[in-house]
Motif scaffolding. Sequence first.
Motif, short mmCIF file in Angstrom:
data_model
loop_
_atom_site.label_atom_id
_atom_site.label_comp_id
_atom_site.label_asym_id
_atom_site.label_seq_id
_atom_site.Cartn_x
_atom_site.Cartn_y
_atom_site.Cartn_z
N ARG A 168 0.66 -1.15 0.10
CA ARG A 168 -0.08 -0.19 -0.25
C ARG A 168 0.92 1.29 0.08
N ARG A 169 1.89 1.32 0.71
CA ARG A 169 2.84 2.57 0.87
C ARG A 169 3.74 2.79 -0.32
N SER A 170 4.01 1.35 -1.08
CA SER A 170 4.52 1.72 -2.39
C SER A 170 3.64 2.26 -3.39
N GLY A 226 9.12 7.70 1.44
CA GLY A 226 8.46 6.85 2.17
C GLY A 226 9.21 5.41 2.34
N PRO A 227 8.79 4.20 1.80
CA PRO A 227 9.57 3.09 1.59
C PRO A 227 10.67 3.04 0.65
N TYR A 228 10.46 4.12 -0.38
CA TYR A 228 11.51 4.16 -1.19
C TYR A 228 12.77 4.80 -0.80
N ALA A 229 12.65 5.49 0.44
CA ALA A 229 14.03 5.78 1.11
C ALA A 229 14.96 4.86 1.68
N LEU A 230 14.41 3.62 1.68
CA LEU A 230 15.21 2.56 2.27
C LEU A 230 15.65 1.50 1.14
N MET A 250 8.01 -2.54 -3.92
CA MET A 250 6.94 -3.32 -4.37
C MET A 250 7.34 -5.00 -4.37
N TYR A 251 8.73 -4.97 -4.73
CA TYR A 251 9.18 -6.22 -4.78
C TYR A 251 9.47 -6.75 -3.15
N GLU A 289 23.12 4.52 -4.93
CA GLU A 289 24.24 4.23 -4.02
C GLU A 289 23.56 4.54 -2.82
N ARG A 290 22.78 5.06 -2.49
CA ARG A 290 22.12 5.66 -1.13
C ARG A 290 21.18 4.27 -0.69
N THR A 291 20.60 3.58 -1.52
CA THR A 291 19.63 2.48 -1.12
C THR A 291 20.07 1.20 -1.61
N LYS A 292 19.50 0.13 -1.04
CA LYS A 292 19.69 -1.14 -1.51
C LYS A 292 18.42 -1.30 -2.30
#
Length: 195
Positions: free
Chosen positions: A94-96, A120-124, A129-130, A185-188
């Motif tokens: 939902r957050r994605s 949101g979750p895209y910061a981590l 979504m995957y 480079e900032r995220t996994k």
Amino acid sequence: MSTALAGKILWVLGVVAWYVVRYPFERRARRVQVVTSQRTLSDTVGLAAALLGMAALPAIHVATGFPSFADYSANPWIVALGAIILVTALWTFRRSHKELGRNWSISLEIRDQHKLVSGGPYALVRHPMYTSFLLLALGQAFLLSNWVIGLAGLLGFAVLFFLRVDEEERMMLEAFGPQYRDYMERTKRIIPYVY
């Protein structure tokens, strides 16, 4: 009610919730023009594998019990863990969608006025979504006490992920260039701080 039946009911409720989350975004996406589409055969195969392993085969199992030879005794603690994982997956899903908004697409597409989303979750992770699909597959493995069906979800997710993620990242690099490279480079990819 048996523990196995409770797991099946929770799985069905999870599928319904998944669709309730996705449907409004799917409707809105039809109204936003696609600028670039990278839909390929591997993209279609990945989506089909995920649908088969995470929806069709478990639905057959829930409805008919097939393949019963792979059933094992359902443990209440394992089913409870599956429920927690399922709720976490749906929250991430939902957050994605909410963060992507008009940028969301079921396929590899860049939409009109597409923006790079990194909140949101895209910061981590780059692909929450995957992450939600991986959690859904794990939840399925814990909720449905059947070795074949549990592995089918994880295999369906793996096929989708490994056929798509590199293509998706190439598309984002083409669209956003250095901005996306800095973001990479900032995220996994899908597991915060790990992968």
